[in-house]
Design an enzyme around this catalytic site. Sequence first.
Site, PDB file in Angstrom:
ATOM      1  N   PHE A 100       0.940  -1.081  -0.105  1.00 46.78           N
ATOM      2  CA  PHE A 100       0.049  -0.098  -0.029  1.00 46.78           C
ATOM      3  C   PHE A 100       0.764   1.255  -0.108  1.00 46.78           C
ATOM      4  O   PHE A 100       0.502   2.459  -0.370  1.00 46.78           O
ATOM      5  CB  PHE A 100      -0.776  -0.186   1.110  1.00 46.78           C
ATOM      6  CG  PHE A 100      -0.432   0.628   2.452  1.00 46.78           C
ATOM      7  CD1 PHE A 100       0.309   0.238   3.216  1.00 46.78           C
ATOM      8  CD2 PHE A 100      -1.169   1.853   2.576  1.00 46.78           C
ATOM      9  CE1 PHE A 100       0.737   0.979   4.613  1.00 46.78           C
ATOM     10  CE2 PHE A 100      -0.598   2.675   3.721  1.00 46.78           C
ATOM     11  CZ  PHE A 100       0.243   2.075   4.689  1.00 46.78           C
ATOM     12  N   LYS A 101       2.266   1.245   0.135  1.00 52.57           N
ATOM     13  CA  LYS A 101       3.035   2.371   0.492  1.00 52.57           C
ATOM     14  C   LYS A 101       3.364   2.911  -0.919  1.00 52.57           C
ATOM     15  O   LYS A 101       3.303   3.957  -1.092  1.00 52.57           O
ATOM     16  CB  LYS A 101       4.435   1.992   1.110  1.00 52.57           C
ATOM     17  CG  LYS A 101       4.189   1.529   2.375  1.00 52.57           C
ATOM     18  CD  LYS A 101       5.234   1.939   3.367  1.00 52.57           C
ATOM     19  CE  LYS A 101       4.835   1.558   4.885  1.00 52.57           C
ATOM     20  NZ  LYS A 101       4.404   0.290   5.022  1.00 52.57           N
ATOM     21  N   ASP A 102       2.941   2.021  -2.166  1.00 53.45           N
ATOM     22  CA  ASP A 102       2.896   2.773  -3.386  1.00 53.45           C
ATOM     23  C   ASP A 102       1.780   3.841  -3.515  1.00 53.45           C
ATOM     24  O   ASP A 102       2.251   4.647  -4.273  1.00 53.45           O
ATOM     25  CB  ASP A 102       2.531   1.665  -4.611  1.00 53.45           C
ATOM     26  CG  ASP A 102       3.908   0.757  -4.458  1.00 53.45           C
ATOM     27  OD1 ASP A 102       5.218   0.949  -4.550  1.00 53.45           O
ATOM     28  OD2 ASP A 102       3.502  -0.728  -4.830  1.00 53.45           O
TER      29      ASP A 102
ATOM     30  N   MET B 209       3.515   6.794  -2.242  1.00 53.22           N
ATOM     31  CA  MET B 209       4.837   7.195  -2.754  1.00 53.22           C
ATOM     32  C   MET B 209       4.892   7.670  -4.147  1.00 53.22           C
ATOM     33  O   MET B 209       5.564   8.567  -4.562  1.00 53.22           O
ATOM     34  CB  MET B 209       5.738   5.862  -2.531  1.00 53.22           C
ATOM     35  CG  MET B 209       7.238   6.278  -2.339  1.00 53.22           C
ATOM     36  SD  MET B 209       7.371   7.060  -0.816  1.00 53.22           S
ATOM     37  CE  MET B 209       7.729   5.876   0.629  1.00 53.22           C
TER      38      MET B 209
END
Length: 463
Positions: free
Chosen positions: A111-113, A116
């Site tokens: 989920f950091k995409d 980011m």
Amino acid sequence: MRYVSTRGQAPAVGFVDAVLAGLAPDGGLYVPESWPQFSKAQIAAFAGKPYHEVAATVIGAFAGDEIAPDALLEMCREAYATFSHDAVVPLVQIGPDAFIAELFHGPSLAFKDVAMQILARLYDHVLAEQGRTQTILCATSGDTGGAAVEAFRGRERVRVVALFPEGRISEVQRRFMTTAVEPNVACVGVKGTFDDCQAIVKQAFQDEVLRQAVDLSGVNSINFARIAAQVVYYFTSAVALGAPGRPVSFCVPSGNFGDAFAGYVAAQMGLSIPRIVVATNSNDILARAFEEGRYERGVVQPTISPAMDIQSASNFERLYFECVAREPVETARTFTAFAKTGSVEVPPYALTAMRGLFRGVAIGEKETATTIADTLARTGELIDPHTAVAVAALRRASDLTGPVVVLSTAHAAKFPEDVAKASGVTPSLPRGAADLAGRPERYDRLPAEADTIKAYVRAFAET
Ligand SMILES: *Cc1c(COP(=O)(O)O)cnc(C)c1O
């Protein structure tokens, strides 16, 4: 929109400065002076809109007039075009009133995409306007590094150095960092733990000479732009299930509390959210804080959901600030004390305010594994261990009524061994990443010594 520090000793700044700074100079975290508001009609209008358009509206409310709306819309379009699912964050039903929001269709399958990808484009845009080049230094326990490398590789105005604890992250996680071929990316396997990596990053930021020389910047989860980007899927998921007419609850696998805090922000902006369940693994500092009113660090225990093996949830300071009526002196006192002693009491009135929205549930290793197997048997969905922690927590939260969305934070194929062990099924990587195991790796190995790594960063920034 102006941003103030939770500790009140730093001047208010605009959105761009808050984003590029990350941490405020007084050690606090930036929050907007007031929460932007969406009316019911504005929320209703999100229905059926492409994800990137909702993202541009929500993030635009935080950027104010500092980023031109057209430019922001284009950045959002590009950022979410890197996702492999047309819906960007699709919902999958797993029970009568239970849904999973799949946040893992981005390039590094975590989920950091979501945050980011847009953050990298914001950096490029702003740094080009200012004629600046920055060096981003990040420590990763697994997923942040891969998302940062995927987002920033090949960008003109940014160099990225990702530090990871050698041998302590999964091979898939490592390969998302180390197989980037672009020269603006450097990965370093540190002979030490994640805490060592994080301590080295802190020391680098405190080194004024290095900081100036390479224009050091950070993209960890305290960066407010990441929170803003995470607010978006609370709106899109809730609207898909009938908001604003229907209240929707959420259940969030949590570590540094950025993802769950974004839900609080969505609620402040006008979304009707009856409950957010904060799900932790056995590193349960957050669950204990919400249930017992004591925010107290324990010893980090390694689990099969390693992205949540955290005993100090940075973004909790933002919620605390909100729940003590934005009293910066009280917030500074509490978090200075926490840094020293590792234990603070949440005042009863603040705990009551927190429990107006949040509950905490901690899930052990065995239950996480059986939840992966059960969910597969019941629904046909193969979930990763982080998502499993939240699905298990949802089962415990039996007093919830109405639809609940579990945020699914990683693709099962990022943790193939543990998922296979729990369920008997080995998840396969999606098409775009299928050749990951065959790509050549490139990274350096260094001892966990701040001076050595600072010299490395400086030399890399000057190439
Ligand atoms: C980072 C991460 C989390 C924790 O999110 P926070 O915002 O730090 O609470 C949960 N699951 C996965 C897979 C992650 O990468």
